[in-house]
Design a protein around this motif. Structure first.
Motif, PDB file in Angstrom:
ATOM      1  N   PHE A  32       0.843  -1.201   0.000  1.00 13.89           N
ATOM      2  CA  PHE A  32       0.000   0.000   0.000  1.00 13.89           C
ATOM      3  C   PHE A  32       0.882   1.256   0.000  1.00 13.89           C
ATOM      4  CE2 PHE A  32      -3.212   2.976   1.748  1.00 13.89           C
ATOM      5  CZ  PHE A  32      -4.168   2.775   0.779  1.00 13.89           C
ATOM      6  N   GLY A  33       0.611   2.131  -0.963  1.00 12.07           N
ATOM      7  CA  GLY A  33       1.429   3.329  -1.089  1.00 12.07           C
ATOM      8  C   GLY A  33       2.566   3.149  -2.074  1.00 12.07           C
ATOM      9  N   ALA A  34       2.931   1.891  -2.374  1.00 14.12           N
ATOM     10  CA  ALA A  34       4.042   1.630  -3.291  1.00 14.12           C
ATOM     11  C   ALA A  34       3.546   1.047  -4.617  1.00 14.12           C
ATOM     12  CB  ALA A  34       5.048   0.668  -2.647  1.00 14.12           C
ATOM     13  N   LEU A  35       2.446   0.311  -4.581  1.00 16.56           N
ATOM     14  CA  LEU A  35       1.867  -0.254  -5.802  1.00 16.56           C
ATOM     15  C   LEU A  35       0.785   0.694  -6.304  1.00 16.56           C
ATOM     16  CD1 LEU A  35       1.145  -4.030  -5.006  1.00 16.56           C
ATOM     17  CD2 LEU A  35       3.089  -3.069  -6.254  1.00 16.56           C
ATOM     18  N   ASP A  53      -5.083   1.029  -4.886  1.00 18.01           N
ATOM     19  CA  ASP A  53      -5.668   2.203  -4.244  1.00 18.01           C
ATOM     20  C   ASP A  53      -6.719   1.719  -3.239  1.00 18.01           C
ATOM     21  OD1 ASP A  53      -7.873   1.477  -5.744  1.00 18.01           O
ATOM     22  OD2 ASP A  53      -7.596   3.049  -7.236  1.00 18.01           O
ATOM     23  N   SER A  54      -7.369   2.695  -2.578  1.00 17.77           N
ATOM     24  CA  SER A  54      -8.248   2.285  -1.477  1.00 17.77           C
ATOM     25  C   SER A  54      -9.437   1.469  -1.988  1.00 17.77           C
ATOM     26  CB  SER A  54      -8.722   3.504  -0.700  1.00 17.77           C
ATOM     27  OG  SER A  54      -9.454   4.343  -1.546  1.00 17.77           O
ATOM     28  N   MET A  55      -9.915   1.777  -3.221  1.00 19.76           N
ATOM     29  CA  MET A  55     -11.044   1.003  -3.752  1.00 19.76           C
ATOM     30  C   MET A  55     -10.610  -0.433  -4.035  1.00 19.76           C
ATOM     31  SD  MET A  55     -13.555   2.973  -3.728  1.00 19.76           S
ATOM     32  CE  MET A  55     -14.859   2.627  -4.886  1.00 19.76           C
ATOM     33  N   ALA A  56      -9.383  -0.589  -4.534  1.00 22.83           N
ATOM     34  CA  ALA A  56      -8.902  -1.929  -4.856  1.00 22.83           C
ATOM     35  C   ALA A  56      -8.726  -2.759  -3.589  1.00 22.83           C
ATOM     36  CB  ALA A  56      -7.583  -1.839  -5.624  1.00 22.83           C
ATOM     37  N   VAL A  57      -8.454  -2.093  -2.458  1.00 22.62           N
ATOM     38  CA  VAL A  57      -8.290  -2.822  -1.190  1.00 22.62           C
ATOM     39  C   VAL A  57      -9.564  -3.617  -0.872  1.00 22.62           C
ATOM     40  CG1 VAL A  57      -8.078  -2.553   1.310  1.00 22.62           C
ATOM     41  CG2 VAL A  57      -6.559  -1.282  -0.213  1.00 22.62           C
ATOM     42  N   ALA A  58     -10.730  -3.020  -1.156  1.00 23.40           N
ATOM     43  CA  ALA A  58     -11.999  -3.690  -0.842  1.00 23.40           C
ATOM     44  C   ALA A  58     -12.118  -5.008  -1.617  1.00 23.40           C
ATOM     45  CB  ALA A  58     -13.172  -2.764  -1.169  1.00 23.40           C
ATOM     46  N   GLY A  59     -11.824  -4.969  -2.922  1.00 29.28           N
ATOM     47  CA  GLY A  59     -11.893  -6.185  -3.741  1.00 29.28           C
ATOM     48  C   GLY A  59     -10.861  -7.207  -3.310  1.00 29.28           C
ATOM     49  N   LEU A  60      -9.679  -6.709  -2.952  1.00 22.87           N
ATOM     50  CA  LEU A  60      -8.591  -7.597  -2.515  1.00 22.87           C
ATOM     51  C   LEU A  60      -8.992  -8.384  -1.262  1.00 22.87           C
ATOM     52  CD1 LEU A  60      -5.328  -7.828  -3.114  1.00 22.87           C
ATOM     53  CD2 LEU A  60      -5.182  -6.486  -1.032  1.00 22.87           C
ATOM     54  N   LEU A  61      -9.560  -7.698  -0.281  1.00 25.40           N
ATOM     55  CA  LEU A  61      -9.935  -8.357   0.978  1.00 25.40           C
ATOM     56  C   LEU A  61     -11.041  -9.380   0.741  1.00 25.40           C
ATOM     57  CD1 LEU A  61     -10.049  -5.264   3.367  1.00 25.40           C
ATOM     58  CD2 LEU A  61      -8.214  -6.945   3.138  1.00 25.40           C
ATOM     59  N   THR A  62     -12.046  -9.002  -0.063  1.00 25.77           N
ATOM     60  CA  THR A  62     -13.172  -9.902  -0.293  1.00 25.77           C
ATOM     61  C   THR A  62     -12.718 -11.144  -1.058  1.00 25.77           C
ATOM     62  OG1 THR A  62     -14.483  -7.896  -0.420  1.00 25.77           O
ATOM     63  CG2 THR A  62     -15.573  -9.920  -1.019  1.00 25.77           C
ATOM     64  N   ASP A  79     -12.498  -3.910  10.831  1.00 24.64           N
ATOM     65  CA  ASP A  79     -11.834  -3.084  11.833  1.00 24.64           C
ATOM     66  C   ASP A  79     -10.424  -3.603  12.165  1.00 24.64           C
ATOM     67  OD1 ASP A  79     -14.114  -1.502  11.799  1.00 24.64           O
ATOM     68  OD2 ASP A  79     -15.119  -2.818  13.226  1.00 24.64           O
ATOM     69  N   GLU A  80     -10.079  -4.807  11.634  1.00 22.18           N
ATOM     70  CA  GLU A  80      -8.702  -5.313  11.799  1.00 22.18           C
ATOM     71  C   GLU A  80      -7.774  -4.798  10.700  1.00 22.18           C
ATOM     72  OE1 GLU A  80      -8.710  -9.893  12.992  1.00 22.18           O
ATOM     73  OE2 GLU A  80      -9.937  -9.494  11.249  1.00 22.18           O
ATOM     74  N   VAL A  81      -8.377  -4.225   9.657  1.00 25.66           N
ATOM     75  CA  VAL A  81      -7.581  -3.823   8.494  1.00 25.66           C
ATOM     76  C   VAL A  81      -6.925  -2.483   8.791  1.00 25.66           C
ATOM     77  CG1 VAL A  81      -7.681  -3.220   6.056  1.00 25.66           C
ATOM     78  CG2 VAL A  81      -9.126  -5.050   6.948  1.00 25.66           C
ATOM     79  N   ASP A  82      -5.606  -2.480   8.807  1.00 28.40           N
ATOM     80  CA  ASP A  82      -4.909  -1.217   9.047  1.00 28.40           C
ATOM     81  C   ASP A  82      -3.708  -1.115   8.113  1.00 28.40           C
ATOM     82  OD1 ASP A  82      -3.069  -2.969  10.066  1.00 28.40           O
ATOM     83  OD2 ASP A  82      -3.534  -2.535  12.159  1.00 28.40           O
ATOM     84  N   GLY A  83      -3.026  -0.003   8.210  1.00 26.85           N
ATOM     85  CA  GLY A  83      -1.892   0.253   7.318  1.00 26.85           C
ATOM     86  C   GLY A  83      -0.810  -0.804   7.449  1.00 26.85           C
ATOM     87  N   GLU A  84      -0.629  -1.319   8.660  1.00 22.71           N
ATOM     88  CA  GLU A  84       0.456  -2.271   8.891  1.00 22.71           C
ATOM     89  C   GLU A  84       0.233  -3.569   8.109  1.00 22.71           C
ATOM     90  OE1 GLU A  84       1.134  -3.073  13.055  1.00 22.71           O
ATOM     91  OE2 GLU A  84       2.491  -4.717  12.528  1.00 22.71           O
ATOM     92  N   MET A  85      -1.025  -4.034   8.115  1.00 31.56           N
ATOM     93  CA  MET A  85      -1.348  -5.277   7.432  1.00 31.56           C
ATOM     94  C   MET A  85      -1.053  -5.205   5.935  1.00 31.56           C
ATOM     95  SD  MET A  85      -5.151  -6.400   6.650  1.00 31.56           S
ATOM     96  CE  MET A  85      -5.523  -7.526   5.351  1.00 31.56           C
TER      97      MET A  85
END
Lengths: 239, 90
Positions: B38-41, B45-54, B67-73
């Motif tokens: 995140f931030g390097a690829l 982006d933030s919208m893609a994060v939703a699809g990635l997690l699902t 609520d477990e999803v944070d920058g570190e993960m």
């Protein structure tokens, strides 16, 4: 490979007209029910190419716009869930659909249409689709520095118009979506991607285009979906 | 946990990055635990994060609490794989 053209039809619904894309001039009618919201845009190419492949095999494939989406003039936030089940039934009736093919959330609507067979690709329950919408909204909020929890975002969506990914959805619609489940009406066949851990009647290799951040097409997937649908309809016809 | 299962999670996450973000297999072959995400690829982006997690949920048969999803993960490939291993294998 011939490129069958799409014709534009319409169905009447709540005093207005909604668009239907039609591919294949003759033959038994297959009603396509698309995924919802942003997933519909990401999979449109896949659906149209699947319809073309079935059109070449002698089916007439029809794909209705749901009210409030695509070319519809109806404001989405004026609609309730039963408007979508009613629209699917109206589109099936006016086209004389004999079979239903649904993708993702579209599977939540195929119980409302009167057809002989049902075929589903990666069907999703309403609660899972709502979680996706909440997740998209959370991601956007976090980008803007917001710090709401998933539970807070969902509670807001259930009580006031929910704005997510360019859509504005009424709370009544969201409440019904959350409770919506697929029906078990036989004959029914469920397909999923080979990477999907959930059970299915057949697993097909391909990419989850409904989640791709940039729209993509997967011609191998559309051909294998069309082949399985055609086999399934023939199997059912032979009893 | 067996190392075979742990390797499967690594492969599943690479598959998700390919299928959801469109990152080529050649690029993915160069990903190590320290490869920043995140931030390097630009694809993530933030919208893609939703699809990635699902998609990770569907492939591994797990539920991720938002609520477990944070920058570190999402900071590095290694962190994302470690998170998925914890979810899938406990």
């Amino acid at each position: 490979m011939s490129d069958l053209p799409a014709a534009w039809r319409s169905y009447e619904w709540r005093g207005g007209r909604e668009r239907i894309a039609e591919i294949g001039a003759n033959g038994p009618v297959i009603l396509f029910l698309a995924p919802f919201f942003e997933e519909a845009n990401r999979t449109r190419h896949l659906l149209i190419e699947t319809m073309r492949a079935l059109g070449r095999q002698g089916y007439r494939c029809v794909l209705p716009d749901m009210p409030g989406t695509l070319e519809s003039l109806t404001p989405l936030d004026s609609l309730d869930w039963h408007d979508w089940t009613g629209a699917a039934a109206a589109a099936a009736a006016v086209t004389g659909a004999a079979h239903a093919v649904s993708f993702r959330g579209g599977a939540l609507l195929d119980g409302a249409v009167d057809v002989e067979t049902r075929w589903r690709m990666a069907p999703a329950e309403g609660s899972a689709l709502l979680r996706d919408l909440v997740r998209i909204r959370l991601a956007a909020d976090r980008e803007d520095g917001g710090a709401a929890t998933a539970a807070e975002v969902e509670a807001q969506a259930l009580s006031a118009p929910f704005e997510v990914a360019g859509y504005r959805i009424a709370p009544g619609f969201i409440r019904a979506l959350k409770a919506a489940t697929t029906t078990d009406s036989a004959p029914l066949r469920v397909a999923r991607l080979s990477t999907d851990a959930q059970p299915a009647d057949i697993k097909l290799p391909g990419q989850p285009l409904w989640r791709r951040s940039e729209p993509e097409h997967d011609p191998v997937l559309s051909e294998s979906i069309a082949a399985d649908i055609a086999d399934w309809i023939k199997t059912c016809a032979n009893g | 946990m067996g190392s075979g299962e742990a390797d499967e999670i690594d492969a599943a996450i690479r598959g998700v990055l390919h299928d959801i973000l469109g990152i080529s297999h050649e690029r993915l072959a160069g990903f190590t635990d320290s490869t920043p995400l995140f931030g390097a690829l630009p694809e993530l982006d933030s919208m893609a994060v939703a699809g990635l997690l699902t998609e990770i949920e569907d492939r591994l048969g797990v539920i991720i609490d938002d609520d477990e999803v944070d920058g570190e993960m999402l900071e590095s490939f290694g962190n994302l794989v470690a998170f998925a291993r914890e979810k899938a294998l406990g």
